[in-house]
Design an enzyme around this catalytic site. Structure first.
Site, PDB file in Angstrom:
ATOM      1  N   ARG A  32       0.846  -1.209   0.000  1.00  0.00           N
ATOM      2  CA  ARG A  32       0.000   0.000   0.000  1.00  0.00           C
ATOM      3  C   ARG A  32       0.878   1.254   0.000  1.00  0.00           C
ATOM      4  NH1 ARG A  32      -3.045  -3.679  -0.890  1.00  0.00           N
ATOM      5  NH2 ARG A  32      -4.606  -4.556   0.517  1.00  0.00           N
ATOM      6  N   GLU A 177     -13.974 -14.955   8.516  1.00  0.00           N
ATOM      7  CA  GLU A 177     -13.826 -14.358   7.172  1.00  0.00           C
ATOM      8  C   GLU A 177     -13.397 -15.403   6.138  1.00  0.00           C
ATOM      9  OE1 GLU A 177     -10.886 -11.200   6.776  1.00  0.00           O
ATOM     10  OE2 GLU A 177     -11.506 -10.753   4.740  1.00  0.00           O
ATOM     11  N   LYS A 222     -17.722 -12.284   8.052  1.00  0.00           N
ATOM     12  CA  LYS A 222     -17.144 -11.299   7.121  1.00  0.00           C
ATOM     13  C   LYS A 222     -16.952 -11.960   5.760  1.00  0.00           C
ATOM     14  CE  LYS A 222     -13.189  -8.227   6.413  1.00  0.00           C
ATOM     15  NZ  LYS A 222     -12.291  -7.256   7.053  1.00  0.00           N
ATOM     16  N   SER A 263     -14.241  -5.599   1.211  1.00  0.00           N
ATOM     17  CA  SER A 263     -14.448  -4.933  -0.079  1.00  0.00           C
ATOM     18  C   SER A 263     -13.731  -5.660  -1.214  1.00  0.00           C
ATOM     19  CB  SER A 263     -14.044  -3.455  -0.024  1.00  0.00           C
ATOM     20  OG  SER A 263     -12.703  -3.279   0.340  1.00  0.00           O
ATOM     21  N   GLY A 264     -12.631  -6.331  -0.918  1.00  0.00           N
ATOM     22  CA  GLY A 264     -12.048  -7.303  -1.837  1.00  0.00           C
ATOM     23  C   GLY A 264     -11.532  -6.817  -3.173  1.00  0.00           C
ATOM     24  N   GLY A 265     -11.309  -5.513  -3.318  1.00  0.00           N
ATOM     25  CA  GLY A 265     -10.809  -5.033  -4.607  1.00  0.00           C
ATOM     26  C   GLY A 265     -11.862  -4.287  -5.413  1.00  0.00           C
ATOM     27  N   ARG A 294      -9.387  -1.657   2.093  1.00  0.00           N
ATOM     28  CA  ARG A 294      -9.085  -0.743   0.987  1.00  0.00           C
ATOM     29  C   ARG A 294     -10.197   0.266   0.727  1.00  0.00           C
ATOM     30  NH1 ARG A 294      -7.517  -5.749  -2.698  1.00  0.00           N
ATOM     31  NH2 ARG A 294      -8.829  -6.708  -1.098  1.00  0.00           N
TER      32      ARG A 294
HETATM   33  C1  5MM Z   1      -6.531  -5.188   5.578  1.00  0.00           C
HETATM   34  O1  5MM Z   1      -6.195  -6.406   4.935  1.00  0.00           O
HETATM   35  C2  5MM Z   1      -6.469  -7.570   5.719  1.00  0.00           C
HETATM   36  C3  5MM Z   1      -5.273  -8.382   5.975  1.00  0.00           C
HETATM   37  O2  5MM Z   1      -4.594  -8.706   4.828  1.00  0.00           O
HETATM   38  P1  5MM Z   1      -3.142  -9.407   4.915  1.00  0.00           P
HETATM   39  O3  5MM Z   1      -3.165 -10.416   6.002  1.00  0.00           O
HETATM   40  O4  5MM Z   1      -3.014 -10.009   3.548  1.00  0.00           O
HETATM   41  O5  5MM Z   1      -2.161  -8.330   5.159  1.00  0.00           O
HETATM   42  C4  5MM Z   1      -7.625  -8.351   5.070  1.00  0.00           C
HETATM   43  O6  5MM Z   1      -7.913  -9.560   5.703  1.00  0.00           O
HETATM   44  C5  5MM Z   1      -8.810  -7.454   5.150  1.00  0.00           C
HETATM   45  O7  5MM Z   1      -9.178  -7.291   6.497  1.00  0.00           O
HETATM   46  C6  5MM Z   1     -10.010  -7.958   4.390  1.00  0.00           C
HETATM   47  O8  5MM Z   1      -9.647  -8.585   3.189  1.00  0.00           O
HETATM   48  C7  5MM Z   1     -10.883  -6.774   4.076  1.00  0.00           C
HETATM   49  O9  5MM Z   1     -10.127  -5.810   3.405  1.00  0.00           O
HETATM   50  P2  5MM Z   1     -10.605  -5.303   1.990  1.00  0.00           P
HETATM   51  O10 5MM Z   1      -9.510  -4.409   1.517  1.00  0.00           O
HETATM   52  O11 5MM Z   1     -10.815  -6.526   1.141  1.00  0.00           O
HETATM   53  O12 5MM Z   1     -11.903  -4.564   2.290  1.00  0.00           O
END
Ligand code: 5MM
Length: 341
Positions: A32, A177, A222, A263-265, A294
């Site tokens: 990021r 999740e 989640k 949100s997943g991208g 994200r």
């Molecule tokens: C913030 O990213 C979380 C942890 O990712 P890493 O273990 O790969 O660093 C991830 O689990 C996140 O909480 C979820 O995917 C939700 O984030 P998004 O960006 O998909 O909303």
């Protein structure tokens, strides 16, 4: 704040509130920061997260809880205030990501198994002492030719159930999740494929949660939304909302107090629009809200750009996204509010 799992879970999905996923592991936060040309150091990670946690309006009005990476749970703001205290002072709940990441799964090319169960009971006791009242574990399911396999779905689902049982034993609400990726390679599947896989995964997860004696009233789900792959996006907002609600109604027991999406991208605005469309058009037995990483942070990260003089701009961007998603959580977001801002 009550210590009952049920009460914590309800507070996490209180009306118009949702979760901030700020639990990027060291390698993810580096990616990021790379997008704004900033080195990832303990100090830059602290400064970034301090900017978010000190965004008073966002934290007090729209963020029920923050998912932290272990480093952040024990970290202090520049003036020495522990982040946990900052979060609690805003009326928000500190949470902790406890999985140790999705690792290549032996015998299953292209699939992963999430690790971190060994020693988890002891780690949870420490996190509880440090102030965490909920936790998160993410299992990752990829769609590709011949994937996912039953072997990987089952293994990830059982790990989620074991994790959830250990959390509840420790007085910590588990966020479960299981993420069916939209942005994994090749990302060309259609929405029907995502619906089929998400239903398969959620059915398996709730069977394993039952077998593990997890109390559904004391957990939060989640999930991903039901959406076509990142490289084949076609489905409309209404189609994503309809397909997602259909799969959730078929698989998630009404004893679960809340569902907080990842949100997943998706683009920031898509994630908001989809959530609002579900909440405005459907009657559902659970709260539907956000647990975005994200989609809550991207615009704030860009506005900040790693510069102290931009902290206020970063906070404004974060507060705006949090407010838009808060409206979406009550089904009252409108696109013209974006333009007005
Ligand atoms: C913030 O990213 C979380 C942890 O990712 P890493 O273990 O790969 O660093 C991830 O689990 C996140 O909480 C979820 O995917 C939700 O984030 P998004 O960006 O998909 O909303």
């Amino acid at each position: 704040m009550s210590d009952r799992l049920e009460d914590i879970a309800l507070a996490m999905v209180a009306d118009g509130k949702g979760l901030l996923a700020a639990d990027e592991s060291t390698s993810t936060i580096k990616k990021r920061f790379d997008t704004i040309g900033l080195d990832s150091t303990e100090t830059s990670r602290r400064d970034y997260r301090e900017m978010l946690f000190r965004a008073d309006e966002a934290m007090k009005k729209y963020i029920s809880g923050v998912i932290l990476f272990e480093e952040t749970l024990y970290q202090k703001a520049a003036d020495g205030t522990p982040f946990v205290d900052l979060i609690k002072a805003a009326g928000s709940i500190p949470g902790i990501k406890v999985d140790l990441g999705a690792k290549p799964m032996a015998g299953f090319p292209g699939e992963t198994i999430t690790e971190g169960l060994d020693g988890l009971r002891e780690r949870l006791a420490d996190y509880y002492k440090a102030g965490a009242r909920f936790a998160k574990w993410r299992g990752v399911i990829a769609i590709a030719d011949g994937l996912p396999t039953w072997g990987s779905i089952k293994a990830n689902s059982q790990a989620l159930a074991r994790y959830a049982a250990l959390c509840q034993e420790a007085g910590i609400v588990p966020i479960v999740e299981p993420e069916v990726l939209m942005d994994g390679a090749p990302g060309t599947h259609d929405i029907a494929k995502c619906a089929e896989v998400t239903e398969w995964v959620l059915r398996t997860v709730f069977t394993d949660l039952y077998d593990a004696r997890v109390k559904l009233e004391g957990m939060i789900l989640k999930p991903n939304m039901v959406i076509d792959g990142k490289n084949a996006r076609k489905a409309s907002v209404a189609q994503v909302a309809e397909a997602t609600v259909k799969v959730l109604k078929a698989t998630v027991p009404s004893a679960v107090p809340g569902i907080a999406f990842l949100s997943g991208g998706q683009t920031t605005e898509e994630a908001t629009a989809h959530l609002s469309a579900m909440n405005s058009a459907y009657d559902m037995p659970w709260k539907l809200t956000y647990s975005y990483g994200r989609a809550l942070q991207d615009t704030a990260l860009k506005a900040w750009g790693g510069r102290s003089e931009n902290v206020a701009a970063g906070q404004r961007a974060f507060t705006h996204r949090a407010r838009m998603n808060s409206l979406a959580a009550t089904g009252t977001w409108q696109q013209d509010l974006e333009k007005a801002a």
